[in-house]
Scaffold this active site. Structure first.
Site, PDB file in Angstrom:
ATOM      1  CG  ASP A 100      -1.603  -6.069   0.458  1.00 56.38           C
ATOM      2  OD1 ASP A 100      -1.061  -6.761   1.320  1.00 56.38           O
ATOM      3  OD2 ASP A 100      -1.445  -6.252  -0.765  1.00 56.38           O
TER       4      ASP A 100
ATOM      5  CD  GLN B 116     -13.845  -4.394   1.946  1.00 53.43           C
ATOM      6  OE1 GLN B 116     -14.196  -3.718   2.918  1.00 53.43           O
ATOM      7  NE2 GLN B 116     -12.651  -4.939   1.865  1.00 53.43           N
TER       8      GLN B 116
ATOM      9  CB  SER C 139     -12.582 -13.184  -0.311  1.00 52.87           C
ATOM     10  OG  SER C 139     -11.429 -13.874  -0.726  1.00 52.87           O
TER      11      SER C 139
ATOM     12  NE  ARG D 238      -7.901 -12.906  -5.305  1.00 55.56           N
ATOM     13  CZ  ARG D 238      -7.844 -12.183  -6.410  1.00 55.56           C
ATOM     14  NH1 ARG D 238      -8.095 -12.755  -7.587  1.00 55.56           N
ATOM     15  NH2 ARG D 238      -7.510 -10.913  -6.366  1.00 55.56           N
ATOM     16  N   GLY D 239      -6.999 -15.664  -1.024  1.00 50.83           N
ATOM     17  CA  GLY D 239      -6.275 -14.648  -0.268  1.00 50.83           C
ATOM     18  C   GLY D 239      -6.591 -14.667   1.215  1.00 50.83           C
ATOM     19  CD  GLU D 240      -5.084 -11.701   5.921  1.00 49.19           C
ATOM     20  OE1 GLU D 240      -3.953 -11.961   5.477  1.00 49.19           O
ATOM     21  OE2 GLU D 240      -5.268 -10.986   6.921  1.00 49.19           O
TER      22      GLU D 240
HETATM   23  O1  TRH Z   1      -7.071 -10.005  -3.600  1.00 47.69           O
HETATM   24  P1  TRH Z   1      -6.556 -11.090  -2.746  1.00 47.69           P
HETATM   25  O2  TRH Z   1      -5.983 -12.219  -3.453  1.00 47.69           O
HETATM   26  O3  TRH Z   1      -5.510 -10.510  -1.725  1.00 47.69           O
HETATM   27  C1  TRH Z   1      -4.306 -11.148  -1.394  1.00 47.69           C
HETATM   28  C2  TRH Z   1      -4.300 -11.698  -0.030  1.00 47.69           C
HETATM   29  O4  TRH Z   1      -4.678 -10.759   0.912  1.00 47.69           O
HETATM   30  C3  TRH Z   1      -2.928 -12.221   0.295  1.00 47.69           C
HETATM   31  O5  TRH Z   1      -2.880 -12.714   1.604  1.00 47.69           O
HETATM   32  C4  TRH Z   1      -1.948 -11.108   0.141  1.00 47.69           C
HETATM   33  O6  TRH Z   1      -0.670 -11.571   0.373  1.00 47.69           O
HETATM   34  C5  TRH Z   1      -2.050 -10.573  -1.251  1.00 47.69           C
HETATM   35  O7  TRH Z   1      -3.359 -10.141  -1.498  1.00 47.69           O
HETATM   36  C6  TRH Z   1      -1.109  -9.413  -1.451  1.00 47.69           C
HETATM   37  O8  TRH Z   1      -7.770 -11.674  -1.848  1.00 47.69           O
HETATM   38  P2  TRH Z   1      -8.536 -11.082  -0.576  1.00 47.69           P
HETATM   39  O9  TRH Z   1      -7.635 -11.037   0.599  1.00 47.69           O
HETATM   40  O10 TRH Z   1      -9.754 -11.847  -0.457  1.00 47.69           O
HETATM   41  O11 TRH Z   1      -8.881  -9.587  -0.962  1.00 47.69           O
HETATM   42  C7  TRH Z   1      -9.850  -9.276  -1.916  1.00 47.69           C
HETATM   43  C8  TRH Z   1     -10.621  -8.069  -1.460  1.00 47.69           C
HETATM   44  O12 TRH Z   1     -11.380  -7.533  -2.521  1.00 47.69           O
HETATM   45  C9  TRH Z   1     -11.598  -8.391  -0.344  1.00 47.69           C
HETATM   46  O13 TRH Z   1     -11.625  -7.339   0.589  1.00 47.69           O
HETATM   47  C10 TRH Z   1     -12.947  -8.454  -1.062  1.00 47.69           C
HETATM   48  C11 TRH Z   1     -12.739  -7.408  -2.116  1.00 47.69           C
HETATM   49  N1  TRH Z   1     -13.607  -7.495  -3.289  1.00 47.69           N
HETATM   50  C12 TRH Z   1     -14.717  -6.684  -3.328  1.00 47.69           C
HETATM   51  O14 TRH Z   1     -14.975  -5.923  -2.383  1.00 47.69           O
HETATM   52  N2  TRH Z   1     -15.516  -6.715  -4.456  1.00 47.69           N
HETATM   53  C13 TRH Z   1     -15.258  -7.518  -5.510  1.00 47.69           C
HETATM   54  O15 TRH Z   1     -16.022  -7.495  -6.503  1.00 47.69           O
HETATM   55  C14 TRH Z   1     -14.109  -8.367  -5.437  1.00 47.69           C
HETATM   56  C15 TRH Z   1     -13.806  -9.287  -6.593  1.00 47.69           C
HETATM   57  C16 TRH Z   1     -13.306  -8.336  -4.314  1.00 47.69           C
END
Ligand code: TRH
Length: 374
Positions: A25, A259, A279, A275-277
């Protein structure tokens, strides 16, 4: 700097984000904020838990001000502050409801364009619903209109976040230097294939670790912080494997990366588990083979969502099979993540990256959309 704005003026944005769970989010909202700011817009991010920004965006971003989600007292103060101005656009991310007192402020004077930014999906309802109006029938903003904005993978959707300087950053990326600066337990050897792991708790994880430990090719697994780290710890323990791996597999724990560095990780590896959105989108821009661990939903709605994604992007059949097992839609065996398999998927990843790059990015589209609805 205004890279897309020869026709659109710089706007003031109020973006609201509630952290439900995980990092997506906030991750998506931050990318959007930074992207808009890079194009010369001014952004206020209102978020109920900004703690992850400490590692996600430690430098912050010029043009983005982070505010705590306004509680009753803060909203009362805003209503009495003659200098406070509502922005030109208000975004409620992922259906988080805007505070009623903020809605009341929005209803006064020149109302902002009110956009509900939705979750990313390749399902067909996305194109049908993108840009639809939803008249507000009750509450202090009664009479206003909320607009639905759906990200997506086709030109009839809101597109994907892709900031203007991404190609230049990718072209300037020094892979070797970046990898050497990572705080790893052991330097990476030239013959190791690099795999990043960012996932939830896939049932096939122990099988993946076993396969990699017994493979012909040595693998360095670069393990993301948080749930992936805990999942690997549980899997290695269950397998009676050292936490740093065994045989051909060496597991290195990463710190939380910004990020920007998370992008670098995806660019540096031969294969990425995401995973998720957010990434997932970043893995697409990396142009490297990847596997997606889709956010699991209790009603199994993620099965259709995964299939729609595979179809929309013409994913090769063997990579679909890998996804089916990795996401628990099918039981094993997990197809081997061999060097040959990764090599085979490289062409598809490049092609998909290029195809999606040809679409207008999300920030450009949301700027035009807001300008059009003002
Ligand atoms: O963390 P997520 O599983 O988020 C999920 C999804 O968005 C899903 O659709 C939603 O319903 C749920 O959350 C509530 O995966 P996502 O979307 O990839 O988000 C991870 C974020 O963290 C992404 O912006 C990358 C960031 N990140 C870093 O910047 N550095 C890191 O070391 C890691 C591990 C992640």
């Amino acid at each position: 700097m205004k890279s897309d704005t020869h026709s659109s003026p710089s706007l003031r944005w109020d973006i609201f984000c509630r952290v439900i769970d995980n990092h997506g989010d906030l991750g998506v909202c931050w990318r959007l904020c930074a992207d808009l700011a890079q194009r010369g817009h001014t952004v206020r991010l209102w978020v109920d838990d900004a703690s992850a920004l400490a590692w996600m965006a430690p430098q912050g971003c010029t043009g983005v001000a982070v505010h705590a989600w306004p509680d009753a007292a803060a909203l009362q103060a805003l209503t009495q502050d003659a200098t406070f101005q509502i922005g030109d656009v208000a975004i409620e991310a992922f259906g988080c409801e805007l505070p009623e007192a903020f809605q009341a402020l929005m209803a006064q004077g020149t109302s902002p364009v009110w956009i509900n930014l939705e979750y990313l999906s390749a399902e067909s309802y996305v194109a049908r619903s993108h840009g639809l109006a939803s008249p507000v029938m009750s509450g202090p903003a009664r009479g206003m209109t909320k607009w639905f904005f759906f990200p997506g993978f086709t030109p009839d959707t809101g597109g994907l976040l892709r900031e203007p300087d991404l190609p230049a950053r990718q072209a300037a990326f020094q892979r070797q230097a970046w990898l050497s600066a990572l705080p790893l337990d052991k330097p990476i050897a030239a013959n190791e294939q690099l795999i990043s792991l960012f996932c939830y708790e896939p049932a096939a994880l122990p099988e993946l670790l076993t396969q990699l430990s017994q493979a012909d090719t040595p693998t360095r697994l670069l393990l993301a912080q948080g749930r992936p780290s805990a999942a690997v710890a549980a899997a290695t323990q269950a397998l009676n494997m050292r936490s740093s791996g065994t045989g051909q597999l060496h597991i290195s724990q990463l710190p939380y990366l910004s990020q920007t560095d998370f992008d670098h990780l995806l660019w540096a590896c031969d294969f990425n588990f995401v995973r998720g959105e957010d990434s997932l989108v970043r893995a697409l821009w990396a142009g490297k083979p990847f596997a997606w661990h889709i956010y699991p939903q209790d009603d199994l709605a993620h099965h259709d969502k995964l299939h729609a994604f595979e179809t929309a992007l013409d994913m090769p059949a063997d990579l679909r099979k890998f996804h089916a097992v990795w996401n628990g839609l099918e039981t094993g065996p997990l197809p081997a993540l061999s060097r040959t398999a990764i090599d085979d998927w490289r062409g598809w990843s490049h092609q998909t990256q290029r195809r999606l790059q040809a679409q207008t990015d999300l920030a450009s589209q949301i700027v035009s959309f807001a300008a059009q609805k003002r």
